[in-house]
Design a protein around this motif. Structure first.
Motif, PDB file in Angstrom:
ATOM      1  N   ARG A  50      10.001   1.555  17.956  1.00  0.00           N
ATOM      2  CA  ARG A  50       8.945   2.558  17.816  1.00  0.00           C
ATOM      3  C   ARG A  50       8.839   2.994  16.354  1.00  0.00           C
ATOM      4  O   ARG A  50       7.737   3.132  15.814  1.00  0.00           O
ATOM      5  N   THR A  51       9.943   3.214  15.675  1.00  0.00           N
ATOM      6  CA  THR A  51       9.947   3.617  14.266  1.00  0.00           C
ATOM      7  C   THR A  51       9.317   2.539  13.403  1.00  0.00           C
ATOM      8  O   THR A  51       8.535   2.829  12.487  1.00  0.00           O
ATOM      9  N   ALA A  52       9.621   1.292  13.704  1.00  0.00           N
ATOM     10  CA  ALA A  52       9.046   0.189  12.940  1.00  0.00           C
ATOM     11  C   ALA A  52       7.539   0.130  13.112  1.00  0.00           C
ATOM     12  O   ALA A  52       6.794  -0.095  12.150  1.00  0.00           O
ATOM     13  N   VAL A  53       7.062   0.353  14.314  1.00  0.00           N
ATOM     14  CA  VAL A  53       5.611   0.330  14.566  1.00  0.00           C
ATOM     15  C   VAL A  53       4.938   1.471  13.826  1.00  0.00           C
ATOM     16  O   VAL A  53       3.903   1.289  13.182  1.00  0.00           O
ATOM     17  N   VAL A  54       5.526   2.671  13.900  1.00  0.00           N
ATOM     18  CA  VAL A  54       4.938   3.833  13.223  1.00  0.00           C
ATOM     19  C   VAL A  54       4.935   3.617  11.711  1.00  0.00           C
ATOM     20  O   VAL A  54       3.939   3.865  11.032  1.00  0.00           O
ATOM     21  N   ALA A  55       6.046   3.128  11.164  1.00  0.00           N
ATOM     22  CA  ALA A  55       6.124   2.898   9.719  1.00  0.00           C
ATOM     23  C   ALA A  55       5.143   1.816   9.288  1.00  0.00           C
ATOM     24  O   ALA A  55       4.477   1.942   8.242  1.00  0.00           O
ATOM     25  N   GLY A  56       5.028   0.759  10.060  1.00  0.00           N
ATOM     26  CA  GLY A  56       4.090  -0.314   9.733  1.00  0.00           C
ATOM     27  C   GLY A  56       2.653   0.165   9.764  1.00  0.00           C
ATOM     28  O   GLY A  56       1.849  -0.177   8.901  1.00  0.00           O
ATOM     29  N   THR A  57       2.337   0.981  10.765  1.00  0.00           N
ATOM     30  CA  THR A  57       0.987   1.526  10.861  1.00  0.00           C
ATOM     31  C   THR A  57       0.690   2.439   9.680  1.00  0.00           C
ATOM     32  O   THR A  57      -0.391   2.369   9.078  1.00  0.00           O
ATOM     33  N   ALA A  58       1.644   3.293   9.336  1.00  0.00           N
ATOM     34  CA  ALA A  58       1.449   4.198   8.205  1.00  0.00           C
ATOM     35  C   ALA A  58       1.267   3.421   6.905  1.00  0.00           C
ATOM     36  O   ALA A  58       0.411   3.756   6.082  1.00  0.00           O
ATOM     37  N   THR A  59       2.028   2.369   6.719  1.00  0.00           N
ATOM     38  CA  THR A  59       1.907   1.553   5.514  1.00  0.00           C
ATOM     39  C   THR A  59       0.548   0.867   5.461  1.00  0.00           C
ATOM     40  O   THR A  59      -0.102   0.822   4.412  1.00  0.00           O
ATOM     41  N   ALA A  60       0.101   0.348   6.580  1.00  0.00           N
ATOM     42  CA  ALA A  60      -1.197  -0.328   6.629  1.00  0.00           C
ATOM     43  C   ALA A  60      -2.330   0.647   6.341  1.00  0.00           C
ATOM     44  O   ALA A  60      -3.259   0.339   5.577  1.00  0.00           O
ATOM     45  N   VAL A  61      -2.257   1.835   6.920  1.00  0.00           N
ATOM     46  CA  VAL A  61      -3.302   2.840   6.699  1.00  0.00           C
ATOM     47  C   VAL A  61      -3.301   3.275   5.239  1.00  0.00           C
ATOM     48  O   VAL A  61      -4.362   3.385   4.608  1.00  0.00           O
ATOM     49  N   ALA A  62      -2.116   3.523   4.682  1.00  0.00           N
ATOM     50  CA  ALA A  62      -2.030   3.946   3.286  1.00  0.00           C
ATOM     51  C   ALA A  62      -2.569   2.856   2.360  1.00  0.00           C
ATOM     52  O   ALA A  62      -3.267   3.149   1.377  1.00  0.00           O
TER      53      ALA A  62
END
Length: 112
Positions: free
Chosen positions: A17-29
């Protein structure tokens, strides 16, 4: 048959779950940063284009150099020479003639 565990996820589930959230945040940023950079580049290009257009409209038309004063006749008085030199000085101060033109015209007036 496997029993499903209910409640909080285990360590692997939390990491996933942390990896998905971090990946999503990185992609959005990254998307936001690219969008902002594109907007800045477009704005800079528009400003450069408008600056070039303004420069094209503001280029002054070439000004023909003022004709030097005619050489005075040999019998001219000092008053006429002084008047011509004063006129040349005014033309130079106004920026209508440059130093070289002023010197040449002065030499003609003085008969040098």
């Amino acid at each position: 048959m496997l029993r499903r565990r209910m409640g909080r996820p285990g360590l692997v589930g939390t990491m996933a779950r942390t990896a998905v959230v971090a990946g999503t945040a990185t992609a959005v940023a990254g998307n936001v940063q690219r969008r902002q950079q594109t907007r800045a580049d477009n704005k800079a290009a528009e400003e450069a284009e408008s600056f070039q257009q303004e420069q094209a409209y503001q280029e002054p038309a070439p000004v023909a150099p003022a004709a030097p004063a005619p050489s005075p006749p040999a019998e001219s008085s000092q008053d006429v020479m002084l008047e011509q030199l004063a006129k040349l000085g005014q033309l130079k101060q106004a920026g209508l003639i440059d130093d070289a033109e002023f010197s040449a015209a002065k030499a003609k007036v003085l008969g040098i």
